[in-house]
Design a protein around this motif. Structure first.
Motif, mmCIF file in Angstrom:
data_model
loop_
_atom_site.group_PDB
_atom_site.id
_atom_site.type_symbol
_atom_site.label_atom_id
_atom_site.label_comp_id
_atom_site.label_asym_id
_atom_site.label_seq_id
_atom_site.Cartn_x
_atom_site.Cartn_y
_atom_site.Cartn_z
ATOM 1 N N LEU A 199 0.811 -1.213 0.000
ATOM 2 C CA LEU A 199 0.000 0.000 0.000
ATOM 3 C C LEU A 199 0.846 1.266 0.000
ATOM 4 C CD1 LEU A 199 -2.838 -1.053 2.473
ATOM 5 C CD2 LEU A 199 -3.068 -0.634 0.019
ATOM 6 N N THR A 200 2.170 1.119 -0.019
ATOM 7 C CA THR A 200 3.032 2.285 -0.044
ATOM 8 C C THR A 200 3.044 2.943 -1.424
ATOM 9 O OG1 THR A 200 4.919 0.814 -0.463
ATOM 10 C CG2 THR A 200 4.556 1.531 1.810
ATOM 11 N N ASN A 201 2.625 2.210 -2.445
ATOM 12 C CA ASN A 201 2.441 2.797 -3.765
ATOM 13 C C ASN A 201 1.032 3.381 -3.820
ATOM 14 O OD1 ASN A 201 2.018 3.419 -6.467
ATOM 15 N ND2 ASN A 201 3.075 1.602 -7.220
ATOM 16 N N GLU A 202 0.944 4.665 -4.082
ATOM 17 C CA GLU A 202 -0.343 5.366 -4.087
ATOM 18 C C GLU A 202 -1.355 4.714 -5.020
ATOM 19 O OE1 GLU A 202 -1.911 9.599 -5.726
ATOM 20 O OE2 GLU A 202 -0.051 9.676 -4.569
ATOM 21 N N TYR A 203 -0.896 4.090 -6.082
ATOM 22 C CA TYR A 203 -1.802 3.442 -7.029
ATOM 23 C C TYR A 203 -2.647 2.382 -6.330
ATOM 24 C CZ TYR A 203 -3.416 0.122 -10.515
ATOM 25 O OH TYR A 203 -4.199 -0.756 -11.247
ATOM 26 N N TRP A 204 -1.996 1.518 -5.546
ATOM 27 C CA TRP A 204 -2.723 0.445 -4.869
ATOM 28 C C TRP A 204 -3.682 1.006 -3.830
ATOM 29 C CZ3 TRP A 204 -2.346 -3.517 -7.740
ATOM 30 C CH2 TRP A 204 -1.141 -3.857 -8.370
ATOM 31 N N ALA A 205 -3.265 2.069 -3.135
ATOM 32 C CA ALA A 205 -4.124 2.684 -2.116
ATOM 33 C C ALA A 205 -5.376 3.276 -2.765
ATOM 34 C CB ALA A 205 -3.348 3.763 -1.366
ATOM 35 N N GLU A 206 -5.203 3.967 -3.894
ATOM 36 C CA GLU A 206 -6.359 4.545 -4.588
ATOM 37 C C GLU A 206 -7.273 3.453 -5.128
ATOM 38 O OE1 GLU A 206 -7.511 7.486 -8.335
ATOM 39 O OE2 GLU A 206 -5.413 7.307 -7.697
ATOM 40 N N LEU A 207 -6.678 2.393 -5.665
ATOM 41 C CA LEU A 207 -7.477 1.282 -6.179
ATOM 42 C C LEU A 207 -8.309 0.661 -5.062
ATOM 43 C CD1 LEU A 207 -8.197 -0.689 -8.485
ATOM 44 C CD2 LEU A 207 -6.242 -2.070 -7.773
ATOM 45 N N ALA A 208 -7.688 0.449 -3.896
ATOM 46 C CA ALA A 208 -8.399 -0.128 -2.756
ATOM 47 C C ALA A 208 -9.571 0.753 -2.340
ATOM 48 C CB ALA A 208 -7.438 -0.326 -1.581
ATOM 49 N N GLU A 209 -9.360 2.063 -2.338
ATOM 50 C CA GLU A 209 -10.429 2.994 -1.953
ATOM 51 C C GLU A 209 -11.588 2.945 -2.937
ATOM 52 O OE1 GLU A 209 -10.991 7.776 -1.071
ATOM 53 O OE2 GLU A 209 -9.015 6.854 -0.926
ATOM 54 N N GLN A 210 -11.267 2.894 -4.225
ATOM 55 C CA GLN A 210 -12.311 2.836 -5.245
ATOM 56 C C GLN A 210 -13.105 1.534 -5.148
ATOM 57 O OE1 GLN A 210 -13.281 5.089 -7.435
ATOM 58 N NE2 GLN A 210 -11.658 6.617 -7.380
#
Length: 342
Positions: free
Chosen positions: A70-81
């Motif tokens: 989750l340190t890569n913003e891409y994965w964090a944004e994907l998880a939120e979506q």
């Protein structure tokens, strides 16, 4: 005092069975009666007991999402979506990261909690994904994938191959013929293939000394990986005028290394990344990248999984859903003058 289903039934002047039908979305209640029950639920702030419902229906209304980190913003944004999409459908999301040391524990954790389905995002670990996919399939747990293509399961992914080719073609159009590539196993082979295809179409030979693919265990922090790999390229006196970093964090780390080496971006070296994380537009120089339609992809993968969960006896057709992506040109790649030569 917490309202109960009996309180709602009394307020709405219906049976508890009718309240249960409304709460569980069972279409057996007249419109006027349903509205009366919903008003009673709102008035009393009634919250259904999910634990009890899970015991009765043998469904937890919980979906597991496995991401590499989750340190890569891409994965964090994907998880939120994905979470937003699931909440709209009455499901809760359990997010798990599956690094080298935690992959087996992550899988077991999801199995122990009886999740209704699993979304697999990216590579799990160095062990082939097929091993873990088989574990879920043997237990008949609905499974979908986002970001990676898997033969056995419905997969949603962005067109890494063609969008990477278009991105490298942009670098070539800016006058670059010596283009380095920094990627890793976890960023996928499609982006490297797109890089190679663009060079082949332009009849530019691939200089393998400029192609760097880190092993998965080396990449826990992409920006540090990009930084150290670029330092190596400079130290080895490699000649290049541009860099394609397989994600934005790699590109950001590489830019830092170039700047510390006295090289300007884009004047000496043009740089492009991938994913279009928020930092890409805010960084100085702003980073040329590829934008992924994360919201659309999240909606698609959630819809595919919920269909499997709620229609277990429906057709078991495996689908492959590909989304186009867009090259976003910014400051980091425009008309570099000269190039890095040692």
């Amino acid at each position: 005092m917490k309202a109960t289903i009996k309180d709602v039934a009394r307020e709405a002047k219906v049976s508890t069975a009718t309240v249960s039908f409304v709460v569980n979305g069972i279409d057996k209640v007249k419109k006027n009666t349903k509205e009366r029950v919903l008003l009673a639920i709102q008035k009393l702030n009634y919250v259904p007991d999910q634990a009890a419902r899970a015991m009765i229906k043998k469904k937890t209304k919980t979906v597991g999402l496995i991401v590499p980190l989750l340190t890569n913003e891409y994965w964090a944004e994907l998880a939120e979506q994905i979470q937003e999409e699931l909440i709209l459908r009455g499901y809760t999301l359990m997010i798990c990261t599956a690094g080298m040391k935690s992959a087996e524990l992550t899988i077991n954790s999801l199995l122990e909690r009886n999740v209704d389905g699993v979304i697999l995002s990216g590579r799990i670990a160095s062990v082939p994904d097929d091993h873990y996919i088989q574990m879920f399939m043997e237990r008949r747990i609905p499974l979908v994938s986002i970001g990676q293509i898997h033969k056995e399961v419905t997969s949603v992914w962005g067109d890494n191959l063609n969008s990477s080719r278009e991105l490298v073609e942009h670098l070539i159009q800016q006058g670059n013929t010596k283009i380095a590539y920094i990627g890793s196993i976890s960023t996928g082979i499609g982006r490297e293939l797109g890089y190679r295809n663009a060079l082949a179409i332009a009849e530019i030979p691939v200089d393998e000394t400029l192609v760097r693919n880190g092993k998965l265990e080396d990449v826990h922090n992409f920006s540090q990986y990009g930084y150290h790999t670029m330092k190596q390229l400079v130290a080895e006196k490699c000649e290049f005028t541009a860099l394609f970093g397989a994600n934005d964090l790699i590109a950001i780390g590489a830019i830092k290394a170039l700047q510390e080496s006295g090289l300007r971006v884009p004047h000496d070296v043009a740089v492009a990344g991938f994913d279009d994380i928020a930092m890409a537009a805010l960084y100085s120089p702003s980073i040329t990248t590829v934008k992924q339609p994360i919201g659309e992809m999240a909606g698609s993968v959630v819809a595919a999984l919920i269909e499997q969960i709620e229609q277990p006896d429906g057709p078991s057709m495996v689908r492959k859903i590909r989304f186009p992506m867009t090259v976003v040109v910014r400051e980091s790649s425009i008309s570099p003058k000269g190039g890095y030569k040692n």
